[in-house]
Design an enzyme around this catalytic site. Structure first.
Site, PDB file in Angstrom:
ATOM      1  N   PRO A 232       0.837  -1.203   0.000  1.00  0.00           N
ATOM      2  CA  PRO A 232       0.000   0.000   0.000  1.00  0.00           C
ATOM      3  C   PRO A 232       0.873   1.254   0.000  1.00  0.00           C
ATOM      4  O   PRO A 232       1.457   1.629   1.013  1.00  0.00           O
ATOM      5  CB  PRO A 232      -0.811  -0.132   1.294  1.00  0.00           C
ATOM      6  CG  PRO A 232       0.002  -1.031   2.170  1.00  0.00           C
ATOM      7  CD  PRO A 232       0.758  -1.947   1.269  1.00  0.00           C
ATOM      8  N   ASP A 409       5.978   2.288   1.669  1.00  0.00           N
ATOM      9  CA  ASP A 409       5.162   1.101   1.927  1.00  0.00           C
ATOM     10  C   ASP A 409       4.550   1.254   3.316  1.00  0.00           C
ATOM     11  O   ASP A 409       5.249   1.177   4.326  1.00  0.00           O
ATOM     12  CB  ASP A 409       6.038  -0.155   1.844  1.00  0.00           C
ATOM     13  CG  ASP A 409       5.250  -1.441   2.048  1.00  0.00           C
ATOM     14  OD1 ASP A 409       4.073  -1.371   2.447  1.00  0.00           O
ATOM     15  OD2 ASP A 409       5.838  -2.526   1.823  1.00  0.00           O
ATOM     16  N   HIS A 410       3.225   1.483   3.357  1.00  0.00           N
ATOM     17  CA  HIS A 410       2.571   1.784   4.636  1.00  0.00           C
ATOM     18  C   HIS A 410       2.546   0.579   5.573  1.00  0.00           C
ATOM     19  O   HIS A 410       2.267   0.725   6.767  1.00  0.00           O
ATOM     20  CB  HIS A 410       1.144   2.282   4.389  1.00  0.00           C
ATOM     21  CG  HIS A 410       0.718   3.364   5.333  1.00  0.00           C
ATOM     22  ND1 HIS A 410       1.208   3.453   6.622  1.00  0.00           N
ATOM     23  CD2 HIS A 410      -0.145   4.398   5.191  1.00  0.00           C
ATOM     24  CE1 HIS A 410       0.657   4.495   7.227  1.00  0.00           C
ATOM     25  NE2 HIS A 410      -0.156   5.081   6.374  1.00  0.00           N
ATOM     26  N   ARG A 411       2.814  -0.615   5.057  1.00  0.00           N
ATOM     27  CA  ARG A 411       2.895  -1.783   5.936  1.00  0.00           C
ATOM     28  C   ARG A 411       4.114  -1.703   6.846  1.00  0.00           C
ATOM     29  O   ARG A 411       4.118  -2.277   7.947  1.00  0.00           O
ATOM     30  CB  ARG A 411       2.979  -3.070   5.110  1.00  0.00           C
ATOM     31  CG  ARG A 411       1.796  -3.339   4.191  1.00  0.00           C
ATOM     32  CD  ARG A 411       2.072  -4.535   3.300  1.00  0.00           C
ATOM     33  NE  ARG A 411       3.279  -4.342   2.501  1.00  0.00           N
ATOM     34  CZ  ARG A 411       3.811  -5.287   1.724  1.00  0.00           C
ATOM     35  NH1 ARG A 411       3.234  -6.474   1.649  1.00  0.00           N
ATOM     36  NH2 ARG A 411       4.907  -5.034   1.020  1.00  0.00           N
ATOM     37  N   ALA A 412       5.159  -1.018   6.362  1.00  0.00           N
ATOM     38  CA  ALA A 412       6.434  -1.012   7.081  1.00  0.00           C
ATOM     39  C   ALA A 412       6.743   0.323   7.742  1.00  0.00           C
ATOM     40  O   ALA A 412       7.476   0.363   8.737  1.00  0.00           O
ATOM     41  CB  ALA A 412       7.574  -1.376   6.119  1.00  0.00           C
TER      42      ALA A 412
END
Length: 437
Positions: A232, A409-412
């Site tokens: 994302p 990367d919004h996951r990280a």
């Protein structure tokens, strides 16, 4: 004769799988140790696979276009170890063994013809219970679903494509990734307006040209599609006054020329060096998303995006935070030169922890870049343009301003972490002596 498997080699530090581009040798071919048998593509770099020994290629386990994990077999090689043993024992020993095998009522294992699809000799064909050649029929001859490479199966799941409706372009109807993507391509527009499309007029010859994708373009398409679908993305943009940075760059290049050094420092080199120092001090952005864990990199390796004919390459300046600005400039220049000459190695490409992509030299003011997996961020650099800017004293001056856009990367990484990094980078670039300090 003993057989050994030829695995997909690990051609770079980060390589996990490779695409088999083409077979240089084929089933039944005699090969020598060190002779090239196949070409593979990993991380957008084409490499050659060499035979590990003398022998005969008896089976090809991977089709052209197939993506194979590192270590998985791509071929089976029948080595010539038995021939060497025969030479040690002498010709009489080898001849005696052959005659003994031919004398067996059942023909024996040694009487089985080689798997070339040729009929056995006339004096042995009537002794065998069934012609061995009939057992060598291609799997596709039997009824059942077409064979599918693992990467194509994964791609079909991502795109929601029914594999039973996909026509494979590989040997024996093998379904490849490109076949799945081709089957998915027309689905979206037809679903959007199924009844509004009249019969298309025939396309005149010469109106269109279909250009097959190069191996590099296939890898670029696959990796960037995976990035956009799995990571994302979110974007942060900041304006930077680079007037002083451009002045410092001009002075550095004057001093380098006066000292007789064949080197010029670019704006991109200065941005790469500034990013490297900040990433070393802010490890929360120097990370990769690892599914159920966050991989925090202890070293800073900066990728430099390079446009080349047919695609995009990202060679890596390793330990950029530990190198001086001139070292970074020299190494980056050499990598860019090798990239454009097609001479990058796998190790030149792998292991990046952050990437800088610069389209400013093409006049692009601002853009958003796609993250280069498995990294968690990429910085897009626009052109420096003259703009009116309000100074700290409240006066309006014309300054050189460029825009930086950080894709994350919004996951990280959280938004606040990215915002702090951009604010710090802006400060360093506007006080550029900190880059060389």
């Amino acid at each position: 004769m003993p057989e050994i498997e030829v695995p997909m080699p690990k051609l770079s530090m980060t390589m996990e799988e490779g695409e088999l581009i083409s077979w240089v040798k084929h089933e039944g071919d005699q090969v020598r140790a060190g002779e090239v048998i196949a070409e593979v593509n990993s991380d957008k770099v084409e490499m050659e696979v060499e035979s590990p020994a003398d022998g005969t290629l008896v089976r090809l386990a991977a089709a052209e276009g197939e993506v194979v994990p590192v270590g998985a077999p791509i071929a089976t090689l029948e080595t010539e170890a038995e021939d060497l043993l025969g030479g040690i024992l002498g010709p009489s020993a080898g001849d005696g063994a052959a005659k003994e095998a031919e004398a067996r009522p059942d023909g024996g294992e040694t009487a089985t013809p080689p798997s070339t699809g040729q009929a056995p000799p006339a004096d042995t064909a009537d002794k065998a219970p069934a012609p061995p050649a009939t057992t060598e029929q291609p799997p596709a001859a039997a009824a059942g679903p077409a064979p599918v490479v693992p990467a194509a199966r994964r791609r079909a799941a991502e795109l929601g494509v029914d594999l039973s409706a996909v026509a494979g372009s590989g040997r024996d109807g093998l379904v490849r990734v490109a076949d799945v993507e081709a089957a998915a391509a027309p689905a979206a527009p037809e679903a959007a307006a199924p009844a509004a499309r009249p019969a298309a007029a025939p396309v005149e010859a010469g109106d269109v040209e279909e250009v097959p994708l190069t191996p590099m373009r296939r890898v670029v398409a696959r990796r960037l599609t995976e990035s956009m679908q799995s990571a994302p993305h979110f974007y942060l943009t900041v304006r930077v006054d680079v007037t002083r940075l451009l002045e410092l760059r001009a002075e550095l290049n004057r001093q380098l020329a006066a000292g007789g050094q064949d080197l010029k420092v670019s704006v991109n080199d200065m941005i790469v060096k500034a990013c490297a120092g900040l990433l070393a001090a802010n490890r929360e952005l120097n990370v990769s998303f690892g599914g159920d864990k966050l991989v925090v990199h202890q070293r800073v390796h900066i990728g430099v995006a390079v446009a080349v004919d047919g695609g995009l390459l990202v060679p890596v300046v390793r330990d950029a935070d530990q190198k001086s600005l001139t070292q970074v400039a020299r190494e980056a220049g050499e990598l860019v030169g090798r990239a454009r000459a097609g001479r990058l190695s796998g190790d030149d490409m792998g292991g990046g922890t952050f990437t800088v992509s610069n389209l400013g030299m093409l006049g692009v003011e601002q853009f958003t870049a796609v993250i280069n997996p498995p990294e968690a961020a990429i910085l897009a650099v626009g052109a420096a343009l003259a703009e009116p800017l309000v100074t700290a004293g409240g006066e309006v001056e014309v300054r050189q301003v460029l825009r930086l856009t950080l894709s994350i990367d919004h996951r990280a990484v959280d938004g606040a972490t990215g915002a702090r990094f951009l604010a710090q980078l802006k400060d360093v670039l506007e006080q550029p002596l900190r880059i060389v300090a």
